[in-house]
Design a protein around this motif. Structure first.
Motif, PDB file in Angstrom:
ATOM      1  N   THR A 118     -15.570  -1.046   5.669  1.00  0.00           N
ATOM      2  CA  THR A 118     -14.119  -1.156   5.875  1.00  0.00           C
ATOM      3  C   THR A 118     -13.315  -0.372   4.843  1.00  0.00           C
ATOM      4  OG1 THR A 118     -13.883  -3.145   4.496  1.00  0.00           O
ATOM      5  CG2 THR A 118     -14.396  -3.479   6.839  1.00  0.00           C
ATOM      6  N   HIS A 161      -7.976 -11.820   5.583  1.00  0.00           N
ATOM      7  CA  HIS A 161      -6.885 -10.913   5.266  1.00  0.00           C
ATOM      8  C   HIS A 161      -5.539 -11.614   5.121  1.00  0.00           C
ATOM      9  CE1 HIS A 161      -9.187  -7.283   5.207  1.00  0.00           C
ATOM     10  NE2 HIS A 161      -9.758  -7.623   6.341  1.00  0.00           N
ATOM     11  N   ASP A 165       4.472   5.913  -4.553  1.00  0.00           N
ATOM     12  CA  ASP A 165       3.940   6.326  -3.257  1.00  0.00           C
ATOM     13  C   ASP A 165       4.702   7.543  -2.751  1.00  0.00           C
ATOM     14  OD1 ASP A 165       6.350   5.414  -2.149  1.00  0.00           O
ATOM     15  OD2 ASP A 165       5.472   3.600  -1.297  1.00  0.00           O
ATOM     16  N   GLY A 185     -11.677   2.703   3.285  1.00  0.00           N
ATOM     17  CA  GLY A 185     -11.246   4.028   3.682  1.00  0.00           C
ATOM     18  C   GLY A 185     -11.545   5.048   2.596  1.00  0.00           C
ATOM     19  N   MET A 202      -9.769   1.546  -0.530  1.00  0.00           N
ATOM     20  CA  MET A 202     -10.254   2.919  -0.392  1.00  0.00           C
ATOM     21  C   MET A 202     -11.032   3.350  -1.622  1.00  0.00           C
ATOM     22  SD  MET A 202      -6.798   5.116  -1.099  1.00  0.00           S
ATOM     23  CE  MET A 202      -5.528   3.973  -0.646  1.00  0.00           C
ATOM     24  N   THR A 225      -2.238  -9.663  -2.650  1.00  0.00           N
ATOM     25  CA  THR A 225      -2.720  -8.704  -1.655  1.00  0.00           C
ATOM     26  C   THR A 225      -3.507  -9.409  -0.565  1.00  0.00           C
ATOM     27  OG1 THR A 225      -3.994  -6.671  -1.324  1.00  0.00           O
ATOM     28  CG2 THR A 225      -4.804  -8.198  -3.007  1.00  0.00           C
ATOM     29  N   GLN A 240      -7.151  -0.529  -4.265  1.00  0.00           N
ATOM     30  CA  GLN A 240      -6.246  -1.222  -3.352  1.00  0.00           C
ATOM     31  C   GLN A 240      -4.815  -0.915  -3.778  1.00  0.00           C
ATOM     32  OE1 GLN A 240      -6.644  -3.324  -0.567  1.00  0.00           O
ATOM     33  NE2 GLN A 240      -4.436  -3.194  -0.489  1.00  0.00           N
ATOM     34  N   TRP A 291     -10.085   8.536   0.547  1.00  0.00           N
ATOM     35  CA  TRP A 291      -8.994   9.433   0.226  1.00  0.00           C
ATOM     36  C   TRP A 291      -9.595  10.729  -0.306  1.00  0.00           C
ATOM     37  CZ3 TRP A 291      -4.113  10.415   0.992  1.00  0.00           C
ATOM     38  CH2 TRP A 291      -3.444  11.295   0.143  1.00  0.00           C
ATOM     39  N   THR A 344      -6.299  -5.389   2.522  1.00  0.00           N
ATOM     40  CA  THR A 344      -6.399  -4.361   3.566  1.00  0.00           C
ATOM     41  C   THR A 344      -5.976  -3.049   2.920  1.00  0.00           C
ATOM     42  OG1 THR A 344      -4.143  -4.775   4.332  1.00  0.00           O
ATOM     43  CG2 THR A 344      -5.925  -5.936   5.475  1.00  0.00           C
ATOM     44  N   GLY A 345      -6.523  -1.987   3.356  1.00  0.00           N
ATOM     45  CA  GLY A 345      -6.171  -0.691   2.791  1.00  0.00           C
ATOM     46  C   GLY A 345      -7.040  -0.284   1.622  1.00  0.00           C
TER      47      GLY A 345
END
Length: 123
Positions: free
Chosen positions: A114, A5, A90, A116, A31, A25, A46, A118, A28-29
């Motif tokens: 890992t 990471h 965002d 996520g 989805m 990047t 990402q 949405w 992480t994050g």
């Protein structure tokens, strides 16, 4: 193999290579999304600050698609149809890019547990 990471620069492209980019990047994050559009594409997404993304080639080869609230500009290569990334803002109004991680060159092995989720259907 586990993802390192550490923030690094990745090269990426659409399938045919007409659209090429770099993205900074740490992966992480990541989805996925269950909205009708994302579910059909099957992308791993990402989020990135717009400043961490640079389009190197293919600006004239991109076609835009917007749906629902039309806040996200989904961008597809007009030659191969791949959506390498989308643009939007965002929740605080900052410009961002939603990267399709599957379009990165030299992508490390991703531990799918890992990623996520949405709820785009409920949002």
């Amino acid at each position: 193999m586990e993802i390192d990471h550490t923030l690094r620069v990745y090269n990426g492209r659409c399938h045919c290579g007409a659209v090429r980019f770099t993205a900074r990047t740490d992966l992480t994050g990541m989805m996925d999304c269950n909205c009708t559009h994302c579910r059909r594409r099957g992308s791993v997404l990402q989020p990135l600050a717009a400043a961490d993304f640079e389009l190197l080639a293919g600006a004239d080869d991109l076609k835009s698609y917007r749906f629902n609230t039309e806040k996200i500009e989904h961008l597809f290569c007009r030659h191969c149809g791949i959506e390498s990334f989308a643009r939007g803002r965002d929740g605080q109004g900052n410009e961002m890019v939603m990267l399709n991680v599957n379009c990165l060159d030299d992508l490390p092995v991703i531990d799918r547990s890992t990623i996520g989720h949405w709820d785009g259907l409920g949002a």
